[in-house]
Write a protein that holds these residues in place. Sequence first.
Motif, short mmCIF file in Angstrom:
data_model
loop_
_atom_site.label_atom_id
_atom_site.label_comp_id
_atom_site.label_asym_id
_atom_site.label_seq_id
_atom_site.Cartn_x
_atom_site.Cartn_y
_atom_site.Cartn_z
N LYS A 63 -4.55 4.39 -1.13
CA LYS A 63 -5.29 5.20 -0.16
C LYS A 63 -4.42 5.96 0.82
O LYS A 63 -4.68 7.13 1.11
CB LYS A 63 -6.25 4.30 0.64
N GLY A 64 -3.40 5.31 1.37
CA GLY A 64 -2.63 5.97 2.41
C GLY A 64 -3.53 6.36 3.57
O GLY A 64 -4.40 5.59 4.00
N TYR A 65 -3.35 7.58 4.07
CA TYR A 65 -4.11 8.03 5.23
C TYR A 65 -5.35 8.84 4.85
O TYR A 65 -5.75 9.74 5.58
CB TYR A 65 -3.22 8.87 6.14
N THR A 66 -5.96 8.54 3.71
CA THR A 66 -7.18 9.23 3.33
C THR A 66 -8.39 8.51 3.91
O THR A 66 -8.27 7.46 4.55
CB THR A 66 -7.29 9.35 1.80
N THR A 67 -9.57 9.06 3.67
CA THR A 67 -10.80 8.57 4.30
C THR A 67 -11.04 7.09 4.01
O THR A 67 -10.85 6.63 2.89
CB THR A 67 -12.00 9.39 3.79
N ASP A 68 -11.49 6.38 5.05
CA ASP A 68 -11.86 4.96 4.95
C ASP A 68 -10.67 4.05 4.66
O ASP A 68 -10.84 2.93 4.16
CB ASP A 68 -12.94 4.73 3.89
N THR A 69 -9.48 4.49 4.98
CA THR A 69 -8.31 3.65 4.74
C THR A 69 -8.35 2.38 5.59
O THR A 69 -8.90 2.37 6.69
CB THR A 69 -7.01 4.42 5.03
N ARG A 70 -7.72 1.33 5.06
CA ARG A 70 -7.57 0.08 5.82
C ARG A 70 -6.12 -0.39 5.66
O ARG A 70 -5.85 -1.46 5.12
CB ARG A 70 -8.57 -0.97 5.35
N LEU A 71 -5.22 0.42 6.18
CA LEU A 71 -3.81 0.07 6.10
C LEU A 71 -3.45 -1.09 7.02
O LEU A 71 -2.31 -1.57 6.98
CB LEU A 71 -2.95 1.29 6.43
N GLY A 72 -4.41 -1.54 7.81
CA GLY A 72 -4.17 -2.78 8.57
C GLY A 72 -3.89 -3.94 7.64
O GLY A 72 -3.20 -4.90 8.01
N ILE A 73 -4.41 -3.86 6.40
CA ILE A 73 -4.17 -4.93 5.42
C ILE A 73 -2.69 -4.95 5.03
O ILE A 73 -2.03 -5.99 5.06
CB ILE A 73 -5.06 -4.74 4.18
N THR A 74 -2.16 -3.79 4.67
CA THR A 74 -0.75 -3.76 4.26
C THR A 74 0.18 -3.95 5.45
O THR A 74 1.29 -4.47 5.29
CB THR A 74 -0.41 -2.45 3.53
N ALA A 75 -0.26 -3.54 6.65
CA ALA A 75 0.57 -3.75 7.84
C ALA A 75 0.86 -5.23 8.07
O ALA A 75 1.90 -5.58 8.64
CB ALA A 75 -0.10 -3.14 9.07
N LEU A 76 -0.03 -6.08 7.64
CA LEU A 76 0.16 -7.54 7.79
C LEU A 76 1.09 -8.12 6.73
O LEU A 76 1.37 -9.30 6.75
CB LEU A 76 -1.20 -8.24 7.76
N ARG A 77 1.52 -7.28 5.79
CA ARG A 77 2.51 -7.65 4.76
C ARG A 77 2.05 -8.84 3.91
O ARG A 77 2.65 -9.92 3.92
CB ARG A 77 3.86 -7.95 5.41
N PRO A 78 1.01 -8.64 3.10
CA PRO A 78 0.50 -9.74 2.28
C PRO A 78 1.24 -9.92 0.95
O PRO A 78 0.86 -10.79 0.16
CB PRO A 78 -0.94 -9.33 2.02
N ALA A 79 2.26 -9.13 0.69
CA ALA A 79 3.01 -9.22 -0.56
C ALA A 79 4.49 -8.96 -0.28
O ALA A 79 4.83 -8.29 0.71
CB ALA A 79 2.48 -8.22 -1.58
N PRO A 80 5.37 -9.45 -1.13
CA PRO A 80 6.81 -9.28 -0.89
C PRO A 80 7.32 -7.85 -1.06
O PRO A 80 8.39 -7.53 -0.58
CB PRO A 80 7.46 -10.23 -1.90
N VAL A 81 6.56 -7.02 -1.75
CA VAL A 81 6.93 -5.60 -1.85
C VAL A 81 5.64 -4.79 -1.95
O VAL A 81 4.69 -5.18 -2.64
CB VAL A 81 7.87 -5.33 -3.05
N ILE A 82 5.60 -3.68 -1.20
CA ILE A 82 4.40 -2.84 -1.13
C ILE A 82 4.77 -1.41 -1.50
O ILE A 82 5.79 -0.88 -1.06
CB ILE A 82 3.78 -2.89 0.28
N VAL A 83 3.91 -0.80 -2.32
CA VAL A 83 4.15 0.53 -2.86
C VAL A 83 2.99 1.44 -2.48
O VAL A 83 1.82 1.04 -2.56
CB VAL A 83 4.29 0.47 -4.39
N SER A 84 3.28 2.66 -2.06
CA SER A 84 2.26 3.68 -1.80
C SER A 84 2.21 4.63 -2.98
O SER A 84 3.25 5.12 -3.44
CB SER A 84 2.61 4.43 -0.51
N TRP A 85 1.00 4.92 -3.46
CA TRP A 85 0.88 5.77 -4.64
C TRP A 85 -0.47 6.45 -4.71
O TRP A 85 -1.49 5.86 -4.37
CB TRP A 85 1.11 4.93 -5.91
N LEU A 86 -0.48 7.66 -5.14
CA LEU A 86 -1.61 8.41 -5.69
C LEU A 86 -2.56 9.00 -4.67
O LEU A 86 -2.85 10.19 -4.74
CB LEU A 86 -2.39 7.53 -6.69
N GLY A 87 -3.08 8.21 -3.73
CA GLY A 87 -4.12 8.74 -2.86
C GLY A 87 -3.63 9.72 -1.83
O GLY A 87 -4.29 10.72 -1.55
N TYR A 88 -2.45 9.44 -1.25
CA TYR A 88 -1.97 10.21 -0.11
C TYR A 88 -0.65 10.88 -0.46
O TYR A 88 0.34 10.19 -0.74
CB TYR A 88 -1.79 9.30 1.10
#
Length: 673
Positions: free
Chosen positions: A386-411
Motif C-alpha cells: 500500500k505505501g501512502y495510498t488510500t486507507d494505508t495502515r503503515l502503523g503496522i509495519t512501523a511496529l516492525r512485525p518481521a525481520p525484513v520489510i519490503v515496499s512494493w507495487l502500491g506506492y
Amino acid sequence: MKISRPTIASRSADLLKRGIDRLNADQYTLAEALFREIVALDPNHAGAWHQLGVTLARQQQFAQGEAAMRRALSLGDSGERQRDLAWTLLWQGRDDEAIAAYSRAINLGMREARLFNNLGNLLKKRNDAVHAEAAYRAAIEADPAYALAYGNLAMLQQDAGQFEAAEASLRKALELDPKATRLWQSYGGLLERLNRLDEADEAYCMGKRWESAQYVRRCVAHWRDLDRIDRAALEMVASGTAEHLTPWGLLGIPALTPGLHREAGRRFAETRWRGELAAAPLVARGAGLAEALAACGNGARLRIGYLSADFHEHATLRLLAGVLELHDAARFDIHLYSYGKHAPDAFWQARLAALPATFHAIGGLTDAQAAARIAHDGIHLLVDLKGYTTDTRLGITALRPAPVIVSWLGYPGSLGAPRLADYLIGDAVVTPPAAASNYSETLALMPHCYQPNDHRRELDPPPPTRAAAGLPEHGFVFCSFNQTFKLNAQMATIWARLLNATAASVLWLLDPGSERTRENLHAFFETQGVARERVIFAPRLAQPAHLARLQLADLALDTLPTGSHTTGSDVLWAGVPMVSAPGALFAGRVGASLLHAMGLDELIARDLDNYFQIALALASDPAWHAQVRKRLAQARREAPLFDTARFTRDLEQLFVAIVRREVEGGEGPVVAQ
C-alpha cells in the motif's frame, strides 16, 4: 546578629519555581539542571522528580523521563502525574499503557480537554469508536471552545458515514479556530470525499493547504493559477510547515523532485505514526533469517507475508493474483494479511480458494494487534503493498512485525522513513541505481519490470463496434485512460498539436464522472483549436468490457509527471501501442519500464518534443503503425511483461537475495540471482 540559613525545603521550593519558569520558557537544559539539583538535595521530592520527567520527555528522552515520572508516582499519586506519564507513554507507542494512565488521571479528578482528546485519539486507534466519541465529547464538555476535539469528533463521524454530523462538527471547530490549517485540511477532505470539489478547493485555500488545493484542481482539470499553488505546495514540503501532508497527492506537480518526494514521505510518517516509530520493534531486523536461510536447503520454507487493504475491486492488486497463484508452495509459505474495510469481492473469492496461501482478515484488529499477529506467525519477509495510498495502515509495519520489510507495487516512491521498509522493489528503469540516494529503502531490482501481470486475464469479449463505443467510424484514435489528476496543460497542449496535425483524429479519454471536469477539458482543447466533438469521453466499464473496447484505440498517450501504471499494461495487453517519455519520478517512469519489458524501446521518447514526433509518426505512417501492432501482438505472448510464471520465479529469487543480503550484508542494490 544571628543569620538564618535557608532550609532544604525553602531552597528546594525556590529551585522548583525557577525550574518550572525555565521549563515553561522551553529552556530545557537549565530546567533539567535545576530539578536535578533539587533531587540531589532531597531524593524524596516528588514534585521535582515529576518535573524532571516532563523536562526529559520534552527533549524526547522518553525512557529517562518515564523513569523520573514513575519515581514521582512512587512517592505520591496524582492526576497531573498520571496525565504526563500517559503523554510520555503515548510518544513511545505504548498505547495500552497510555490509555490506562489517562484513565487513572481521570479517576483522580483530572478534567482537562486535552487529556480527553488524547484519550479519544488512542481509543480511535484501537477501533473503539464508541468510547472514543465519549472521550471527544468529554473534552468538549470540559472546554466548549476546544476546537481540536470537534475536529477529531468529525473524523470519527466521517469514518462512520455520518457526513452531515461530521460537517457540522467541522464547521463548529472552524468557527472556534478559523486559522487552524489542520481543520481546514480535514474539512476539505470531507468535501472532497463528498465530491463537492469546488468547495473542497475553497476550504484548502482558506487553510493555505496548497498541496491539497493543487490536487483537487487537477482532479477537475482546473489548471489556471496552478504554477503559483504548486510553488507554495513544494515550499511547504521543503520547510516542513504543514503536518499530515500526504505524499501521494503531490505526484501531479511537474516540479516535484524525487528528493522532495522522499522528504514529504519522511515528514508524513513522523507526523502520522510518531508513537509507533518510537516503540521498541516487535522483531529485530534480521532476527532468525540466518537460520531460515540455512533451513531452506533442508526442505523448510521462507514465510512471505503480503499486507494490503485491497483484496477487493482494485486494479493494481488484481495484477498480483497470478503471481500469488504461481508461487512455489514447496519453497515459500505465503500469507495474505487483509486489513481492508471490504470483504474480498467475487474476483478474489474465486482466486483465493485456489491460492497456495493462507488468508488472514485483520481489519478488525488495531495496528498493534495486527503487528503482533504477523510477528506470532513468524513471517520472515513482509511485503507492504500500500505505501501512502488510500486507507494505508503503515502503523503496522512501523511496529516492525518481521525481520525484513519490503515496499512494493502500491506506492511509486520512497516512504522516506527507513523503519517503514528496508527495501523497495523496482527495476533498472523506474528505480535506476544512480538514483538510489532518493530512496530511504535499499533498491531491490527485478530483471525486467517491477509490475506483475495476471496470466489468467483474457480478452474474452470481442471488441465492440466503434459506433457502440462512441467513436467515429473512421479516423485515428489517440487515447489516454489515466485519471484526470495525471493530466495537465503541458501534456494536453501536445495532444492538441497531434490532433491538429492528424486529420479526422480524435482523443479518447476516460470519463471523469463530472460535468464540470468535462467542461474544463473541452474548454481547454477549444483554446488549442480542437473542436468538442474530437474529444470523446468513455464511460467506466467492468475490466473485461474495458479491455475489449481498448482494442479500438490506435495509440495510447502516456502522461507526465505521473504516467500510466495499470492503465499502461492494460493498453499493451489489448494490443495498443503506447508512446512514453520517462520523467524524474518513479511514478513517471513506469510507462518506459513497461515498453522496455515488451521490447518496444523505440516508443520511449528522449523528451516531450521527441514524444510528439514519435506519436505523430505512428499516426502518419500506417505501415510502421501496423508493424508495431504486429510486434506488440507477438510480444504479448513472449515478452517478460506478460510472462507471469517467469515473473514469479524472478520475484522469488529476489526475495531470497534480500534475505541473503540481510544475513551476509552487502552494498548497492539487490538483484534477483
